[in-house]
Design a protein around this motif. Structure first.
Motif, PDB file in Angstrom:
ATOM      1  N   LEU A   1      41.466  31.116  47.465  1.00  0.00           N
ATOM      2  CA  LEU A   1      40.807  32.299  47.485  1.00  0.00           C
ATOM      3  C   LEU A   1      39.689  32.701  48.655  1.00  0.00           C
ATOM      4  CD1 LEU A   1      39.188  32.431  43.357  1.00  0.00           C
ATOM      5  CD2 LEU A   1      40.757  34.400  45.121  1.00  0.00           C
ATOM      6  N   THR A   2      39.473  31.015  49.039  1.00  0.00           N
ATOM      7  CA  THR A   2      38.646  30.471  49.927  1.00  0.00           C
ATOM      8  C   THR A   2      39.460  30.876  51.293  1.00  0.00           C
ATOM      9  OG1 THR A   2      38.786  28.175  49.177  1.00  0.00           O
ATOM     10  CG2 THR A   2      37.250  29.331  49.207  1.00  0.00           C
ATOM     11  N   THR A   3      41.004  30.062  50.764  1.00  0.00           N
ATOM     12  CA  THR A   3      41.149  30.985  52.118  1.00  0.00           C
ATOM     13  C   THR A   3      40.992  32.116  53.165  1.00  0.00           C
ATOM     14  OG1 THR A   3      42.993  30.511  51.380  1.00  0.00           O
ATOM     15  CG2 THR A   3      42.998  28.797  53.608  1.00  0.00           C
ATOM     16  N   VAL A   4      42.099  33.076  51.342  1.00  0.00           N
ATOM     17  CA  VAL A   4      41.820  34.174  51.586  1.00  0.00           C
ATOM     18  C   VAL A   4      40.099  34.954  51.947  1.00  0.00           C
ATOM     19  CG1 VAL A   4      42.037  36.718  50.092  1.00  0.00           C
ATOM     20  CG2 VAL A   4      43.822  34.885  50.368  1.00  0.00           C
ATOM     21  N   ALA A   5      39.177  34.353  51.325  1.00  0.00           N
ATOM     22  CA  ALA A   5      38.028  34.990  51.840  1.00  0.00           C
ATOM     23  C   ALA A   5      38.151  34.829  53.475  1.00  0.00           C
ATOM     24  CB  ALA A   5      37.122  33.903  51.026  1.00  0.00           C
TER      25      ALA A   5
ATOM     26  N   SER B   1      29.533  37.655  41.806  1.00  0.00           N
ATOM     27  CA  SER B   1      30.321  38.327  40.635  1.00  0.00           C
ATOM     28  C   SER B   1      31.774  38.267  40.280  1.00  0.00           C
ATOM     29  CB  SER B   1      28.991  38.897  39.499  1.00  0.00           C
ATOM     30  OG  SER B   1      29.681  40.129  40.154  1.00  0.00           O
ATOM     31  N   THR B   2      31.713  39.471  41.228  1.00  0.00           N
ATOM     32  CA  THR B   2      33.798  39.521  41.096  1.00  0.00           C
ATOM     33  C   THR B   2      34.679  38.589  41.707  1.00  0.00           C
ATOM     34  OG1 THR B   2      33.051  39.619  43.729  1.00  0.00           O
ATOM     35  CG2 THR B   2      33.115  41.665  42.018  1.00  0.00           C
ATOM     36  N   ARG B   3      33.813  37.122  42.750  1.00  0.00           N
ATOM     37  CA  ARG B   3      34.521  36.025  42.804  1.00  0.00           C
ATOM     38  C   ARG B   3      34.743  35.183  41.676  1.00  0.00           C
ATOM     39  NH1 ARG B   3      34.828  31.810  47.234  1.00  0.00           N
ATOM     40  NH2 ARG B   3      36.349  31.248  45.917  1.00  0.00           N
ATOM     41  N   SER B   4      33.724  35.149  41.064  1.00  0.00           N
ATOM     42  CA  SER B   4      33.566  34.343  40.147  1.00  0.00           C
ATOM     43  C   SER B   4      33.958  34.423  38.771  1.00  0.00           C
ATOM     44  CB  SER B   4      32.373  33.590  39.111  1.00  0.00           C
ATOM     45  OG  SER B   4      31.566  34.783  38.765  1.00  0.00           O
ATOM     46  N   ARG B   5      34.576  35.463  38.285  1.00  0.00           N
ATOM     47  CA  ARG B   5      35.546  36.340  37.355  1.00  0.00           C
ATOM     48  C   ARG B   5      36.803  35.495  37.679  1.00  0.00           C
ATOM     49  NH1 ARG B   5      33.959  41.581  36.704  1.00  0.00           N
ATOM     50  NH2 ARG B   5      31.515  41.198  36.415  1.00  0.00           N
ATOM     51  N   LYS B   6      37.233  35.945  39.411  1.00  0.00           N
ATOM     52  CA  LYS B   6      38.379  36.392  39.923  1.00  0.00           C
ATOM     53  C   LYS B   6      38.949  34.982  39.655  1.00  0.00           C
ATOM     54  CE  LYS B   6      41.705  37.400  42.696  1.00  0.00           C
ATOM     55  NZ  LYS B   6      42.597  38.626  41.606  1.00  0.00           N
ATOM     56  N   LEU B   7      38.216  33.651  39.898  1.00  0.00           N
ATOM     57  CA  LEU B   7      38.443  32.678  40.138  1.00  0.00           C
ATOM     58  C   LEU B   7      39.281  32.277  38.703  1.00  0.00           C
ATOM     59  CD1 LEU B   7      39.170  29.382  41.552  1.00  0.00           C
ATOM     60  CD2 LEU B   7      36.506  28.877  40.677  1.00  0.00           C
ATOM     61  N   LYS B   8      37.972  32.733  37.557  1.00  0.00           N
ATOM     62  CA  LYS B   8      38.466  32.240  36.223  1.00  0.00           C
ATOM     63  C   LYS B   8      39.692  32.777  35.733  1.00  0.00           C
ATOM     64  CE  LYS B   8      35.964  31.938  32.353  1.00  0.00           C
ATOM     65  NZ  LYS B   8      34.655  32.303  31.632  1.00  0.00           N
ATOM     66  N   HIS B   9      39.747  34.269  36.411  1.00  0.00           N
ATOM     67  CA  HIS B   9      41.133  34.868  35.901  1.00  0.00           C
ATOM     68  C   HIS B   9      42.475  33.948  36.791  1.00  0.00           C
ATOM     69  CE1 HIS B   9      43.534  38.400  37.115  1.00  0.00           C
ATOM     70  NE2 HIS B   9      43.624  38.826  35.309  1.00  0.00           N
ATOM     71  N   ASP B  10      42.483  34.011  37.420  1.00  0.00           N
ATOM     72  CA  ASP B  10      43.428  33.362  38.325  1.00  0.00           C
ATOM     73  C   ASP B  10      44.061  32.188  37.663  1.00  0.00           C
ATOM     74  OD1 ASP B  10      43.725  35.975  39.902  1.00  0.00           O
ATOM     75  OD2 ASP B  10      42.645  34.325  41.886  1.00  0.00           O
ATOM     76  N   VAL B  11      43.054  31.057  37.261  1.00  0.00           N
ATOM     77  CA  VAL B  11      43.006  29.876  36.960  1.00  0.00           C
ATOM     78  C   VAL B  11      43.783  30.550  34.984  1.00  0.00           C
ATOM     79  CG1 VAL B  11      42.044  28.080  35.742  1.00  0.00           C
ATOM     80  CG2 VAL B  11      41.498  28.584  37.971  1.00  0.00           C
TER      81      VAL B  11
END
Lengths: 725, 420
Positions: B94-98, B173-183
């Motif tokens: 995620l961070t690399t993409v960001a 918020s989208t990123r945090s949801r994103k991380l959790k979702h991806d995990v």
């Protein structure tokens, strides 16, 4: 109270679906109601005593939890506060699927009282596990429980399933490896019903009396003495109401089990469940404590072993040869820790110290050149340089000054101080508390006079025992120092409690070889005696045919007694009625039948006739005539039916053949006489004849002799019949 | 959160009593651990900053308890470490993409969706490989550089999160949801992977078992059973020798199963293995755990079988699902190499009770029964590992482990000061 209680239980056992939904309950008695662990138990309840560095109750609770019990009612009586505060600090109150409820009582003096109280609380709703807090096991309850429920469904009287395990008693001392006395059980091999339960069989010296109704009622029974009672019972709710109904039941085994077995009016049955691949045992005395500790170290109780079951974060590591060591230990390089040893956290061990087969608790300081062998050292103990401990139990906070020695079997209670170079004699029990002066005659009343406030136990009990307080205390301190060497503190309890034999039987120390030799000698002597009597002690599983021997012996004695009575009656002219009374009492005491009496009396009569002076056969016959005339009433009173009459004829034959050969030529005449006197009916004679028909020639001698008489008898009968027609 | 705690407690209880109830295999345990951790993650509140660190902390906290509950069951620790690795990987991607693109969210969203749509049952290994591909090529170079790189990861990630939080608060918020979702997505993959591991291994059976061969195995393992059955289903005809596996005699159960499925089966005692090994073409066994050096922790008796196989040059093949790959070395003090069970499996207590009467003699036990559960088979005795990703040499195990685990997670005990 009883009726609404029983009703739901019945409903539950009827409906299998309900059955599954009832959570499995357990009643845990956190009090042993015994005094075996005194003086330790004066200060701390038995269930909190450490067994391989964990309080006993931890094992019990861990097992109950793993066995699927969901609700435990923990009954505490003695030192209830200590038990409760221990539980509050433990993990058990916080378990999600394992509810522990404590029930506190101060006036219960026995297991019976405890169960009555639990019944009053009305908390048990289905089958429950009854266990005491000093029992540990790793068995799976599933099968035992299932068996119990199935039996219950078929027979509502099957109220209890007792868990038993095979364990051979020592052939020498006759006590089990747990130090308990021998146990004898009779079990129905097919239904596993318990039929007989007898403790303390070693006092019976190899004989055992069993109600013969057991043999009559059951097609087969197994008698076993290699059984160990695990003290784990699966009970139906009826058990509680039974305790309430029979308010005198105190002890679970001595009163309840025996009560149910003996009293068949209610028809309640107890069954057994034998475990094979798992372990269950109860710490009953110091020897049991030693044995079970060793079993734990040897991992028979797996997974209830130190390296798996650990309290808090005191993890223990299992090393080679059964050596368990906690991670933080200060151990000198030159210290030798032998096999089968457990060392607790934060313990320091000095140089050249040797520890074998022992358990050492937390935070102990062990000096240099110490020898610890087969001993149990609890927490926070200080052992200074050069001490020796052999097969001893050392409780929390004890200080052993340098050079002191504990001989085998010593028990040091809490905070005792042993003076320098003092040698504690074998089997002594040392406590800061004075030995209670008045002995409870009843073993049941363990901590009865010991309520459970958390005051300093030393002062409290001393107050109680001595009446007045502080003055005496200081006096005692002086006295104490003299008793346990310089700087020592504590009393050596005298060993008047129980017999001296108790001490070596139940101590942690192995039985000394000279004692073993002594017992072996006694046993050998006994065996010699017994072999003279040709009456070996019955071993497990076999019933020697000695009962029959006894029966024959009895018959001979009985006959002699009857004869003596009869002769006395003749000589002293006792009335016939009185003789009947006396013979009756003899009959009862020897457990004989009417036929036996008749035979014996007839025998006596013939002897009397024979003893009277006679020169010829005719005179003898006359004598017999007279005797029969005089005593026919007596004889008749024992001849209610044909069978007895036949018995008399058979007896008569026997007399003629064996003891009094002179009578044999007169057989027919006497028989005729008896017939004429209406003592013996013709049916009896006919039956006798037909009975003898198939016998060999030797047996038919008298039938032949009486042939004419018999023929006459038959003809007379026919005549009678013809006349009738 | 209380729900999770209850779940954790329940699972802890199961783990603790796994030995008593004997219902848990390491496969089931691994699966349940993964499911439990998924619910832990899904219920974990994520702060705006240090998202990955918060997740890692939560998982570590639970993982530590789980491992402590039953240190012998290495699969639990393996799964915990893999979940940690997944969190790190997802966070990193995620961070690399960001940091790489301006239009952050649409790209990553697309990526996630295509992943989902195109490969619904993509294995975790493939996901991991794919993510690695985007980040760095899997060359020896990167592997060597892996250590400094990965230690730097939490730092970069958190700093990335920090800068994110400062710059774009709406995106947080989208990123945090994103991380959790991806995990959670990745975790689902992992669970699916564990579910299918038996089939994945069994698929390879025909490549290894040939016509008229004789296979020897010891004890019982579900993986071995399915492996053999898969070969049988493909019309291979072969014979199986089963060493019974004293003292638990699970070989008897395996024999029963195999006969029920129509396989020609011969049951032998463990001690007859050496006599029979010359007639055997291949030894196929299951494992309790595969260590980082390629050594195997396996049911007791297997070292003897491996030595016999080596003596007669018979291939010794170990089947192990990837959840059994343990990133620890067998000399690691954390690894409880063995478990000594009750002597009652060997002896009847009643029969031997007189040998253990401590009341007479010296009071010291003369009879000592040792009943270990596991053997350690050194890597040089193993010819081949068959995992759900294919066959591997013992010397390649470390490479597999690098794929599945982060070096940071090897020690699960939390340090007093967590990340940053």
């Amino acid at each position: 109270m009883g009726a609404p209680k029983k009703a739901p239980a019945r409903a539950v056992s009827d409906d299998p679906e309900d059955l599954a939904s009832v959570p499995l309950q357990a009643v845990l008695l956190a009090d042993s109601f015994a005094t075996r662990f005194r003086p330790i138990t004066l200060e701390r309840p038995k269930v909190l005593l450490p067994l391989v560095n964990l309080p006993m109750i931890e094992y019990t609770l861990a097992w109950l939890e793993s066995a699927g019990v969901e609700e435990v009612f923990l009954f505490c009586c003695a030192h209830a506060k200590q038990v409760i505060s221990y539980l509050e600090n433990s993990q058990w109150y916080a378990q999600p699927k394992f509810k522990v409820t404590t029930i506190e009582s101060h006036n219960s003096v026995s297991a019976g009282d405890a169960l009555r109280l639990i019944y009053e609380r009305n908390v048990i709703h289905g089958d429950f596990v009854l266990i005491s807090g000093d029992t540990l096991s790793n068995m799976s309850l599933m099968r035992a429980l299932q068996e119990h429920k199935e039996r219950k469904k078929k027979d509502s009287n099957a109220v209890m399933t007792m868990v038993i395990q095979r364990s051979k008693p020592s052939p020498i001392t006759q006590q089990s490896r747990l130090g308990t006395d021998g146990l004898f059980m009779a079990i129905d091999p097919t239904t596993k019903q318990l039929l007989y339960y007898e403790e303390n069989t070693n006092h019976l010296k190899g004989t055992l009396s069993i109600d013969k109704m057991l043999l009559v009622d059951n097609s087969s029974i197994t008698l076993r003495n290699d059984i160990q009672d695990c003290y784990i019972d699966i009970c139906s709710p009826e058990v509680l109401s039974l305790f309430t109904d029979n308010f005198d039941y105190q002890h679970l085994r001595r009163h309840f089990v025996k009560g149910l077995l003996v009293d068949d009016i209610m028809g309640y049955k107890i069954f057994t469940h034998e475990i094979h691949s798992s372990y269950a045992a109860r710490v009953d005395n110091y020897r049991g404590y030693d044995t079970i500790s060793k079993d734990i170290i040897q991992r028979w109780t797996y997974p209830l072993v130190p390296d798996v079951l650990s309290l808090g974060n005191s993890a223990t590591n299992l090393e080679r040869q059964g050596m368990y060591r906690a991670f933080e230990i200060g151990q000198s390089r030159s210290a030798q820790i032998g096999p089968h040893t457990v060392i607790g956290t934060n313990t320091t061990i000095g140089s050249n110290t040797k520890i074998t087969n022992s358990v050492v608790g937390k935070n102990c300081a062990i000096g240099s050149n110490v020898l610890i062998e087969g001993s149990y050292v609890w927490d926070n103990v200080t052992i200074e340089d050069g001490c020796e401990l052999r097969h001893a139990i050392v409780c929390d906070g004890v200080i052993m000054k340098s050079g002191s020695v504990l001989k085998p079997g010593v028990v040091l209670s809490f905070k005792v101080v042993i003076g320098q170079n003092f040698v504690v004699p074998p089997y002594s029990k040392v406590s800061l508390l004075k030995q209670p002066t008045k002995q409870d005659s009843d073993e049941e009343l363990e901590y009865a006079d010991n309520d459970s406030d958390t005051l300093d136990p030393a002062t409290r009990t001393m107050d109680k025992l001595n009446g007045d307080s502080s003055l005496e205390f200081s006096e005692m301190q002086d006295h104490v120092s003299s008793e346990l060497g310089y700087g020592g503190a504590g009393y050596i309890w005298s060993i008047c409690e129980g017999s001296h034999e108790e001490e070596w039987r139940h101590s942690v120390a192995p039985i000394p070889p000279e004692k073993v030799a002594e017992i072996t000698q006694v046993i050998e002597d006994d065996l010699e005696l017994v072999s003279q009597d040709s009456n070996a002690p019955a071993s497990s599983g076999e019933l020697k045919p000695d009962t029959q021997i006894n029966a024959e012996d009895d018959a001979v004695y009985f006959e002699k007694e009857v004869e003596a009575t009869f002769l006395r009656a003749v000589n002293e002219n006792v009335e016939v009625d009185h003789v009947i009374l006396e013979v009756n009492s003899l009959r009862l005491s020897y457990n004989m039948q009417a036929a036996d009496c008749a035979g014996a009396i007839f025998h006596s009569m013939m002897k009397l006739a024979l003893d009277a002076t006679h020169s010829s056969q005719n005179e003898l016959l006359r004598n017999v005539h007279e005797t029969v005339n005089t005593w026919q009433k007596l004889l008749k009173s024992y001849l209610p039916g044909k069978d007895e009459e036949i018995e008399v004829i058979l007896k008569f034959e026997e007399i003629c053949l064996e003891s009094v050969r002179e009578l044999s030529p007169l057989f027919t005449q006497i028989l005729h006489l008896l017939y004429e006197k209406d003592i013996i009916t013709e049916e009896a004679i006919e039956d006798w004849e037909s009975e003898k028909k198939d016998a060999d020639e030797a047996d038919r001698v008298f039938v032949k002799q009486a042939e004419i008489f018999l023929k006459w008898l038959r003809e007379a009968e026919e005549d009678d019949e013809e006349d009738d027609e | 959160m209380p729900d999770v705690q209850a779940l954790v407690n329940e699972f802890l209880f199961k783990l603790k009593n796994g030995e008593i109830l004997k219902i848990e295999g390491s496969h089931a345990t691994a699966r349940q651990t993964a499911i439990l951790l998924r619910s832990v993650i899904s219920q974990q509140r994520i702060p705006h900053t240090h998202q990955a660190a918060a997740l890692i902390d939560a998982v570590k906290a639970v993982g530590e308890q789980l491992v402590a509950a039953n240190p012998v069951e290495l699969a639990v620790g393996n799964i915990v470490r893999r979940v940690l690795h997944i969190i790190r990987e997802e966070d990193l991607s995620l961070t690399t993409v960001a940091m790489a693109g301006l239009n952050v969210s649409p790209v990553s969203d697309d990526e996630g969706e295509t992943d989902q749509d195109d490969h619904p049952v993509l294995s975790a290994a493939a996901v991991a490989a794919a993510s690695r591909n985007t980040l760095r090529p899997p060359s020896l170079q990167t592997l060597l550089e892996d250590l400094p790189d990965s230690t730097a990861i939490p730092h970069t990630s958190s700093s990335g999160g920090d800068s994110d939080g400062k710059s774009k608060s709406a995106d947080k918020s989208t990123r945090s949801r994103k991380l959790k979702h991806d995990v959670i997505e990745a975790l689902n993959e992992l669970i699916g992977d564990i579910d299918t591991c038996h089939e994945q291994i069994a698929e390879q059976a025909v490549e290894h078992i040939h016509q008229n061969e004789v296979i020897l195995t010891l004890g019982s393992s579900r993986t071995v059973l399915e492996f053999l059955c898969a070969a049988k289903e493909k019309k291979r005809s072969f014979r199986v020798f089963i060493a019974e596996g004293a003292p638990r005699y699970q070989g008897h159960l395996l024999a029963k199963e195999l006969v029920a499925r129509g396989l020609q089966t011969t049951l032998i005692t463990d001690s007859a293995v050496f006599a029979m090994i010359s007639r055997v073409n291949m030894v196929i066994v299951g494992a309790h755990a595969v260590m980082a050096n390629g050594g195997v922790i396996a049911p007791v008796g297997l070292n003897m079988v491996a030595l016999a196989a080596q003596r007669h040059a018979v291939p010794f093949v170990v089947l192990a699902g990837s959840h059994k790959l343990c990133p620890l070395y067998p000399h690691n003090p954390e690894v409880l190499l063995n478990e000594l069970r009750s002597p009652s499996e060997l002896l009847d207590f009643g029969e031997f009770s007189d040998c253990m009467d401590f009341g007479s003699g010296t009071g010291s036990p003369l009879l000592h029964v040792v009943n270990p559960t596991f053997d350690y088979v050194p890597p040089k005795l193993v010819s081949l590992f068959i995992t759900d990703t294919g066959g591997h040499n013992p010397s390649y195990v470390y490479r597999l482990i690098a794929d599945y685990y982060s070096n940071d997670d090897l020690v699960l005990q939390r340090k007093p000061a967590p990340t940053n």
